[in-house]
Write an enzyme that holds these catalytic residues in place. Structure first.
Site, PDB file in Angstrom:
ATOM      1  N   GLY A  43       0.763  -1.240   0.000  1.00 18.49           N
ATOM      2  CA  GLY A  43       0.000   0.000   0.000  1.00 18.49           C
ATOM      3  C   GLY A  43       0.796   1.293   0.000  1.00 18.49           C
ATOM      4  O   GLY A  43       0.326   2.312  -0.489  1.00 18.49           O
ATOM      5  N   ASP A 102       0.343   3.415   4.161  1.00 17.99           N
ATOM      6  CA  ASP A 102      -0.680   4.177   3.448  1.00 17.99           C
ATOM      7  C   ASP A 102      -1.716   4.759   4.395  1.00 17.99           C
ATOM      8  O   ASP A 102      -2.070   5.925   4.307  1.00 17.99           O
ATOM      9  CB  ASP A 102      -1.350   3.304   2.375  1.00 17.99           C
ATOM     10  CG  ASP A 102      -1.784   1.927   2.888  1.00 17.99           C
ATOM     11  OD1 ASP A 102      -1.652   1.646   4.102  1.00 17.99           O
ATOM     12  OD2 ASP A 102      -2.260   1.118   2.071  1.00 17.99           O
ATOM     13  N   ASP A 105      -5.395   2.628  10.563  1.00 21.06           N
ATOM     14  CA  ASP A 105      -6.799   2.292  10.781  1.00 21.06           C
ATOM     15  C   ASP A 105      -6.981   1.813  12.221  1.00 21.06           C
ATOM     16  O   ASP A 105      -7.091   2.624  13.139  1.00 21.06           O
ATOM     17  CB  ASP A 105      -7.198   1.246   9.738  1.00 21.06           C
ATOM     18  CG  ASP A 105      -8.667   0.896   9.750  1.00 21.06           C
ATOM     19  OD1 ASP A 105      -9.473   1.724  10.195  1.00 21.06           O
ATOM     20  OD2 ASP A 105      -9.025  -0.211   9.302  1.00 21.06           O
ATOM     21  N   GLY A 107      -4.686   0.409  13.989  1.00 22.16           N
ATOM     22  CA  GLY A 107      -3.422   0.679  14.664  1.00 22.16           C
ATOM     23  C   GLY A 107      -2.536  -0.553  14.803  1.00 22.16           C
ATOM     24  O   GLY A 107      -1.355  -0.431  15.116  1.00 22.16           O
ATOM     25  N   LEU A 110       0.885  -0.720  12.417  1.00 21.97           N
ATOM     26  CA  LEU A 110       2.009   0.149  12.763  1.00 21.97           C
ATOM     27  C   LEU A 110       2.545  -0.134  14.159  1.00 21.97           C
ATOM     28  O   LEU A 110       3.757  -0.064  14.384  1.00 21.97           O
ATOM     29  CB  LEU A 110       1.616   1.614  12.612  1.00 21.97           C
ATOM     30  CG  LEU A 110       1.726   2.155  11.194  1.00 21.97           C
ATOM     31  CD1 LEU A 110       1.383   3.636  11.170  1.00 21.97           C
ATOM     32  CD2 LEU A 110       3.127   1.946  10.622  1.00 21.97           C
ATOM     33  N   LYS A 133      -7.452   7.148   9.856  1.00 19.72           N
ATOM     34  CA  LYS A 133      -8.871   6.926  10.206  1.00 19.72           C
ATOM     35  C   LYS A 133      -8.965   6.896  11.727  1.00 19.72           C
ATOM     36  O   LYS A 133      -9.140   5.835  12.323  1.00 19.72           O
ATOM     37  CB  LYS A 133      -9.311   5.550   9.680  1.00 19.72           C
ATOM     38  CG  LYS A 133      -9.835   5.507   8.286  1.00 19.72           C
ATOM     39  CD  LYS A 133     -10.469   4.143   8.037  1.00 19.72           C
ATOM     40  CE  LYS A 133     -10.568   3.835   6.577  1.00 19.72           C
ATOM     41  NZ  LYS A 133     -11.002   2.438   6.330  1.00 19.72           N
TER      42      LYS A 133
HETATM   43  P1  5GP Z   1      -4.552  -1.289  10.731  1.00 20.08           P
HETATM   44  O1  5GP Z   1      -3.610  -2.365  11.108  1.00 20.08           O
HETATM   45  O2  5GP Z   1      -4.175   0.086  11.223  1.00 20.08           O
HETATM   46  O3  5GP Z   1      -5.980  -1.627  11.037  1.00 20.08           O
HETATM   47  O4  5GP Z   1      -4.621  -1.271   9.180  1.00 20.08           O
HETATM   48  C1  5GP Z   1      -3.744  -0.670   8.377  1.00 20.08           C
HETATM   49  C2  5GP Z   1      -3.819  -1.358   7.044  1.00 20.08           C
HETATM   50  O5  5GP Z   1      -5.188  -1.658   6.697  1.00 20.08           O
HETATM   51  C3  5GP Z   1      -3.323  -0.439   5.962  1.00 20.08           C
HETATM   52  O6  5GP Z   1      -1.984  -0.700   5.699  1.00 20.08           O
HETATM   53  C4  5GP Z   1      -4.206  -0.809   4.791  1.00 20.08           C
HETATM   54  O7  5GP Z   1      -3.574  -1.831   4.052  1.00 20.08           O
HETATM   55  C5  5GP Z   1      -5.453  -1.397   5.353  1.00 20.08           C
HETATM   56  N1  5GP Z   1      -6.594  -0.462   5.294  1.00 20.08           N
HETATM   57  C6  5GP Z   1      -7.239   0.113   6.331  1.00 20.08           C
HETATM   58  N2  5GP Z   1      -8.218   0.926   5.911  1.00 20.08           N
HETATM   59  C7  5GP Z   1      -8.203   0.864   4.554  1.00 20.08           C
HETATM   60  C8  5GP Z   1      -8.985   1.501   3.527  1.00 20.08           C
HETATM   61  O8  5GP Z   1      -9.899   2.306   3.728  1.00 20.08           O
HETATM   62  N3  5GP Z   1      -8.658   1.174   2.246  1.00 20.08           N
HETATM   63  C9  5GP Z   1      -7.665   0.306   1.942  1.00 20.08           C
HETATM   64  N4  5GP Z   1      -7.446   0.067   0.656  1.00 20.08           N
HETATM   65  N5  5GP Z   1      -6.901  -0.311   2.878  1.00 20.08           N
HETATM   66  C10 5GP Z   1      -7.173  -0.025   4.168  1.00 20.08           C
HETATM   67 MG    MG Z   2      -1.373  -1.975   4.123  1.00 17.56          MG
END
Ligand code: 5GP
Ligand code: MG
Length: 179
Positions: A43, A102, A105, A107, A110, A133
């Site tokens: 991403g 990218d 979301d 968390g 990261l 987000k």
């Molecule tokens: P986290 O681990 O913070 O929930 O998610 C981060 C990852 O979720 C990002 O690297 C991304 O790949 C994916 N992700 C979260 N929200 C979105 C979204 O709205 N669109 C897309 N394409 N990927 C998302």
């Molecule tokens: Mg990703």
């Protein structure tokens, strides 16, 4: 894959370009000594490429590496589990790492990756995301640098995908599900 369209542009190309330069101005101002930029694939590829080009304006010369993590699969919500598919190869002991993704979301991605790279002996690990987000966090985590806040809907483009599609869009678009 659900029936959908991606016609609604949320953040256009020029707005992204301006913000990328702004982020790099902030990052460069903290004048990291031994900078290694680490992108989370797939991403981050487009965002990271533009960040790198922007460092040129500051005469900053980062090393670069990537790691690949397990993705959402074909869904649009996070499982909360993160798996390493391909790890970094660059030596980061004593380095100042800028970890790039990218979108932030829940968390989990990261938080996991920051801990991993700190464990490899980096002097500092700062995080940079294009999109945040905030409302969707399930664990406490904030990025050091975030481009734009976005509401809790699924977005694509500028590297972000739906089923590995739409990464080529030069802007961020909202996915509208039709079913
Ligand atoms: P986290 O681990 O913070 O929930 O998610 C981060 C990852 O979720 C990002 O690297 C991304 O790949 C994916 N992700 C979260 N929200 C979105 C979204 O709205 N669109 C897309 N394409 N990927 C998302
Ligand atoms: Mg990703």
């Amino acid at each position: 894959m659900r029936a959908h369209d991606v016609k609604e542009i949320l953040i256009d190309k020029a707005t992204i370009a301006r913000r990328v330069d702004g982020l790099v101005d902030d990052i460069a101002a903290e004048s990291p000594g031994n900078l290694v930029v680490v992108g989370i694939l797939k991403g981050s590829f487009m965002f990271l490429a533009d960040l790198m080009r922007s460092f040129y304006r500051h005469d900053v010369h980062p090393r670069i590496d990537f790691l690949t993590l397990s993705s959402y699969g074909s869904g649009t919500s996070s499982s909360g589990k993160v798996e390493i598919i391909h790890d970094i190869r660059e030596e980061i002991v004593g380095a100042d790492v800028l970890l790039v993704d990218d979108i932030l979301d829940t968390g989990h991605t990261l938080a996991f990756t920051k801990k991993l790279l700190s464990g490899y002996g980096a002097r500092s690990v700062r995080t940079c995301v294009l999109l945040d987000k905030k409302a969707h966090r399930t664990i406490e985590f904030e990025a050091d640098y975030a481009g734009f806040l976005v509401d809790d809907h699924f977005v694509v483009g500028y590297g972000l995908d739906y089923n590995n599609l739409y990464r080529e869009l030069p802007h961020i678009a909202k996915v509208r599900f039709l079913d």
